[in-house]
Design an enzyme around this catalytic site. Structure first.
Site, PDB file in Angstrom:
ATOM      1  N   LYS A 111       0.546  -1.288  -0.393  1.00 14.49           N
ATOM      2  CA  LYS A 111       0.144   0.513  -0.203  1.00 14.49           C
ATOM      3  C   LYS A 111       0.643   1.487  -0.284  1.00 14.49           C
ATOM      4  CE  LYS A 111      -4.385  -2.073   1.547  1.00 14.49           C
ATOM      5  NZ  LYS A 111      -5.336  -1.875   2.169  1.00 14.49           N
ATOM      6  N   LYS A 190      -4.775  -8.749 -10.676  1.00 14.16           N
ATOM      7  CA  LYS A 190      -5.712  -8.503  -9.474  1.00 14.16           C
ATOM      8  C   LYS A 190      -6.839  -7.621  -9.476  1.00 14.16           C
ATOM      9  CE  LYS A 190      -6.587  -7.955  -4.653  1.00 14.16           C
ATOM     10  NZ  LYS A 190      -6.008  -7.866  -3.493  1.00 14.16           N
ATOM     11  N   LYS A 193      -9.945  -1.989  -5.940  1.00 14.63           N
ATOM     12  CA  LYS A 193      -9.792  -0.470  -6.334  1.00 14.63           C
ATOM     13  C   LYS A 193      -9.446  -0.120  -6.667  1.00 14.63           C
ATOM     14  CE  LYS A 193     -13.775  -2.474  -2.799  1.00 14.63           C
ATOM     15  NZ  LYS A 193     -13.374  -2.580  -1.836  1.00 14.63           N
TER      16      LYS A 193
END
Ligand code: TYM
Length: 332
Positions: A111, A190, A193
Site C-alpha cells: 500500500k 488483480k 479498487k
C-alpha cells in the site's frame, strides 16, 4: 453450529472480485453457520481521509450485502464503529505482537508503494484485523486468497496470547472458495479498487457493456485456437458460472477450437452477469429507497455483535490481569 466472521472495507463500490472471493461464500455459509459480517470502516481510515465518502461507502456496502443476498435473519450485519470494544482487543493483541511480525506483513509494503501514507494505523492494520476476527470466536473466516497472510497473523497472535495467558482464543481457519482464486480486473491485474480496474455488477447495462468490452485481450485473429486460461474474459466467466458448469466447459471448447472472436466471449460474459445478478440488481433498487430498513438491520446487528464481543473482551481482560477494575464489570 459453526460460526463465521468476515468483513469488507468501504473504500468504494464493491466489485466482482469481492463477490467471487468473499461475498458469495457469505451467502452460501448462511445456510449452516452463525454469521458475523461487518463493514470494516476503521480499516478504511488507513487508506483514505474523505469523511463524507467513507460515510456514504459504508452505507452502500450494507445495502449491497443485502442486495447480494445476505439475510439479516441469519446473519449479524454490523458496522465496525458500532462495536468499539474490538479496538480494546486490538490493544491487548498489540502488546503480545512482536514488531517483526508486522515488518513481515506485505499489505503495508504494497500500500505504501502505491502512495498511501505510511501511518502507524496502516502498519498495525493486521492486528486490528486479528481483533475483528478473534472478537467473536469464529471457526472459519471466508475471504479471498489475498487475505491469507492476515489470517495466518491472526492465528499467530491468538497462539501467542494463549501461550502467555491461557486458552482465551480459538484459532480460526481460513475459508477460500476453491474456484475463485484471485479474480483479474479489466486490465488483467488483480481486480482491485486501487488499480481502477474493477467491474461493478450493479452498473447500468450500457456502461456495464462498455466496461466488459474494454477487458484487455491479446490480438489473435478470430480463426486462431486460443488458450482460455490466458484470457481474462474467460477467467471472470468461469468464476461466476462455476468451473464445472456446462456453459463454462462449452465456452472453453470454443476457445480451443478456434473461430471464437473475443467480442463473442465478452457478449457471453455480459449476459452471464445480467443473469447472475438480476435478482440482486432488482433488490438493490428497492433497498436504495428504504433507509429505515437499513437502520433496523444495523441496530439489531450491532446489538448481537456487541453481546458476543463484550463476552470475549471480558475474558481476554480477565486473563491478562485487568479483571478487577470496576469498568470491567460494566462491560460484561
Ligand atoms: P477487502 O475490502 O480488500 O476485500 C474484501 C474481500 O474481497 C476479497 N477480494 C478478492 N477476492 C478475489 N479476487 C479479487 N480480485 C479480490 N479482491 C478482493 C478479499 O480477499 C476479501 O475477502 N483486510 C480485509 C478486510 C477485513 C477483514 C477483517 C476480512 C478487515 N477485517 C476480518 C476478514 C476478517 C480487506 O482489506 O478486504
Amino acid at each position: 453450529m459453526k460460526r463465521a466472521l468476515s468483513g469488507v472495507q468501504p473504500t468504494g463500490q464493491l466489485h466482482l472480485g469481492n463477490y467471487a472471493g468473499a461475498i458469495r461464500q457469505f451467502i452460501e455459509l448462511q445456510a449452516n453457520h452463525e454469521m458475523y459480517i461487518f463493514v470494516a470502516s476503521y480499516h478504511a481510515l488507513t487508506s483514505g481521509r474523505d469523511a463524507p465518502a467513507l460515510a456514504a461507502a459504508t452505507r452502500q456496502v450494507v445495502i449491497d450485502y443485502l442486495a447480494f443476498g445476505l439475510d439479516p435473519q441469519r446473519t449479524h450485519i454490523y458496522l465496525q464503529q458500532d462495536v468499539p470494544q474490538v479496538t480494546e482487543l486490538c490493544w491487548l493483541l498489540s502488546c503480545v505482537c512482536p514488531k517483526s511480525l508486522m515488518d513481515k506483513a506485505t499489505t503495508f509494503k504494497d500500500k505504501t508503494a502505491k502512495g498511501i501514507p505510511a501511518s502507524v494505523g496502516l502498519y498495525s492494520y493486521p492486528i486490528l484485523q486479528a481483533a475483528d476476527i478473534l472478537s467473536v470466536d469464529p471457526d472459519v473466516v471466508p475471504v479471498g486468497e489475498d487475505q491469507r497472510q492476515h489470517i495466518e497473523i491472526t492465528r499467530d497472535l491468538a497462539e501467542k496470547f494463549n501461550h502467555h495467558y491461557g486458552e482465551v482464543f480459538r484459532l480460526p481457519d481460513i475459508l477460500v472458495r476453491p474456484d475463485a482464486g484471485t479474480l483479474p480486473g479489466v486490465d488483467g491485474q488483480k481486480m482491485s479498487k486501487s488499480y481502477g480496474n474493477t467491474i461493478d455488477p450493479f452498473l447500468a447495462e450500457k456502461p456495464l457493456k462498455k466496461l466488459i468490452n474494454s477487458i484487455k485481450t491479446d490480438s489473435l485473429p478470430v480463426e486462431a485456437a486460443k488458450d482460455p486460461e490466458k484470457c481474462t474474459v474467460f477467467q471472470i466467466y468461469r468464476a461466476l458460472a462455476g468451473a464445472n458448469d456446462p456453459r463454462t466447459t462449452a465456452l472453453a471448447g470454443k476457445y480451443q477450437a478456434g473461430g471464437l472472436g473475443y467480442g463473442q466471449a465478452k457478449q457471453a460474459l455480459f449476459e452471464l452477469i445480467l443473469e447472475h445478478f438480476g435478482p440482486a440488481r432488482a433488490r438493490r433498487e428497492k433497498l436504495m429507497h428504504d433507509p429505515g430498513y437499513i437502520d433496523q438491520v444495523l441496530t439489531s446487528g450491532a446489538q448481537a455483535a456487541q453481546a458476543k464481543v463484550c463476552e470475549v473482551v471480558a475474558r481476554a481482560r480477565q486473563a491478562c490481569g485487568l479483571g478487577t477494575s470496576r469498568a470491567a464489570i460494566t462491560i460484561q
